[in-house]
Design a protein around this motif. Sequence first.
Motif, short mmCIF file in Angstrom:
data_model
loop_
_atom_site.label_atom_id
_atom_site.label_comp_id
_atom_site.label_asym_id
_atom_site.label_seq_id
_atom_site.Cartn_x
_atom_site.Cartn_y
_atom_site.Cartn_z
N GLY A 213 50.77 42.12 51.40
CA GLY A 213 51.48 40.99 51.69
C GLY A 213 52.15 39.89 50.75
O GLY A 213 52.20 38.70 51.23
N THR A 214 51.82 40.65 49.42
CA THR A 214 52.21 39.50 48.57
C THR A 214 53.74 40.04 47.69
O THR A 214 53.87 41.16 47.63
N ALA A 215 54.54 38.92 47.29
CA ALA A 215 55.77 39.15 46.78
C ALA A 215 55.51 39.69 45.27
O ALA A 215 56.21 39.90 44.53
N ASN A 216 54.24 39.21 44.67
CA ASN A 216 53.95 39.37 43.50
C ASN A 216 53.51 40.66 43.05
O ASN A 216 52.60 41.18 43.26
N HIS A 217 54.50 41.46 42.33
CA HIS A 217 54.15 43.17 42.15
C HIS A 217 53.14 43.24 41.09
O HIS A 217 52.84 44.27 40.79
N SER A 218 52.74 42.30 40.46
CA SER A 218 51.79 42.32 39.44
C SER A 218 50.44 41.81 39.79
O SER A 218 49.76 41.55 39.05
N ALA A 219 50.27 41.61 41.34
CA ALA A 219 49.04 41.08 41.69
C ALA A 219 47.87 41.85 41.11
O ALA A 219 46.94 41.27 40.99
N VAL A 220 47.87 43.21 41.17
CA VAL A 220 46.86 44.11 40.86
C VAL A 220 46.32 43.71 39.38
O VAL A 220 45.24 43.48 39.04
N ALA A 221 47.36 43.71 38.57
CA ALA A 221 46.98 43.19 36.97
C ALA A 221 46.51 41.72 36.95
O ALA A 221 45.45 41.80 36.23
N TYR A 222 47.12 40.96 37.58
CA TYR A 222 46.47 39.40 37.77
C TYR A 222 45.15 39.35 38.12
O TYR A 222 44.44 38.52 37.48
N HIS A 223 44.88 39.86 39.27
CA HIS A 223 43.50 39.65 40.00
C HIS A 223 42.60 40.62 39.31
O HIS A 223 41.35 40.30 39.26
N PHE A 224 42.69 41.81 38.95
CA PHE A 224 41.87 42.76 38.50
C PHE A 224 41.88 43.38 36.97
O PHE A 224 40.84 43.97 36.50
N GLY A 225 42.93 42.96 36.40
CA GLY A 225 43.09 43.37 34.88
C GLY A 225 43.80 44.85 34.63
O GLY A 225 44.29 45.03 33.78
N GLY A 226 43.80 45.39 35.90
CA GLY A 226 44.49 46.51 35.93
C GLY A 226 44.02 47.63 36.98
O GLY A 226 43.14 47.45 37.71
N ARG A 227 44.61 48.66 37.03
CA ARG A 227 44.30 49.76 38.08
C ARG A 227 42.81 50.14 38.13
O ARG A 227 42.12 50.19 39.04
N ASP A 228 42.40 50.83 36.85
CA ASP A 228 40.94 51.12 37.00
C ASP A 228 40.07 50.04 37.35
O ASP A 228 38.98 50.61 37.98
N GLU A 229 40.16 48.94 37.10
CA GLU A 229 39.28 47.86 37.41
C GLU A 229 39.49 47.61 38.91
O GLU A 229 38.23 47.36 39.39
N LEU A 230 40.40 47.90 39.49
CA LEU A 230 40.77 47.59 40.96
C LEU A 230 39.85 48.87 41.70
O LEU A 230 39.18 48.75 42.57
N VAL A 231 39.98 49.92 41.18
CA VAL A 231 39.46 51.11 41.65
C VAL A 231 37.72 50.95 41.52
O VAL A 231 36.90 51.25 42.48
N ARG A 232 37.32 50.47 40.31
CA ARG A 232 35.97 50.29 40.01
C ARG A 232 35.48 49.28 41.05
O ARG A 232 34.14 49.45 41.49
N THR A 233 36.12 48.22 41.46
CA THR A 233 35.64 47.31 42.51
C THR A 233 35.44 47.77 43.73
O THR A 233 34.50 47.27 44.39
#
Length: 220
Positions: free
Chosen positions: A38-58
């Motif tokens: 629900g966010t319009a910020n398409h860079s939200a994953v990078a902003y909050h987690f630093g990248g996709r791998d860190e999102l998955v690790r979390t």
Amino acid sequence: MGQHGDKAREALLDAAEELFARHGIDAVSNRRIAEHAGTANHSAVAYHFGGRDELVRTLITRHAEDTNRRRAALAAGLDDDAALPDVLACLILPWVEHLGSLPVPSWRARFVHQIRTTPSMQEVLANASVPNALTEELNRRVQAAGGSMDPSTQYGRSWILGNMVLSVCSEYEARVQDGVESTNWTGVGYFLIDACAGMLAAPATHPGNFIRSPSPVSLL
């Protein structure tokens, strides 16, 4: 990070877990996760987690605290000479009962199944896995219960059991969501304990030398 940032992170984690569970890890883009959250910020994953791998690790370690707490409480009542089903219960029930504590629909079991079976995620999964002394001790006790069984046979059976537990939980999670089954995760847990104990205790008719390294009954 403020309360708004924490809510945004949780929304991204919820969205990613659902999309990964439904479509597979490699089929879902960071942009799609952001839009589903629900966010319009398409860079939200990078902003909050630093990248996709860190999102998955979390995501991988997201519920570890609850599962570890349940496992420690159950293992505290385990006798030194506990039977194999009781030891297996300490490994399996905390995971299954955690799944039962999640709101319906839940996506956890199906997400873990995806992450365990996606080749591109194996390094991320390995790096996210944190050694746990209690889990290691429980797996040692399961292996010791095999007695004189050929180690390779025991490794192979443990490998099968880990995959079996995860597959059953994934399918049951989907069946609960679809209304095919009523929610009875505790029943699923004890069914799996009996099935695992039966396979580990069954006589071997031929050396199981197709696996040569330990494969514990491990769950996230």
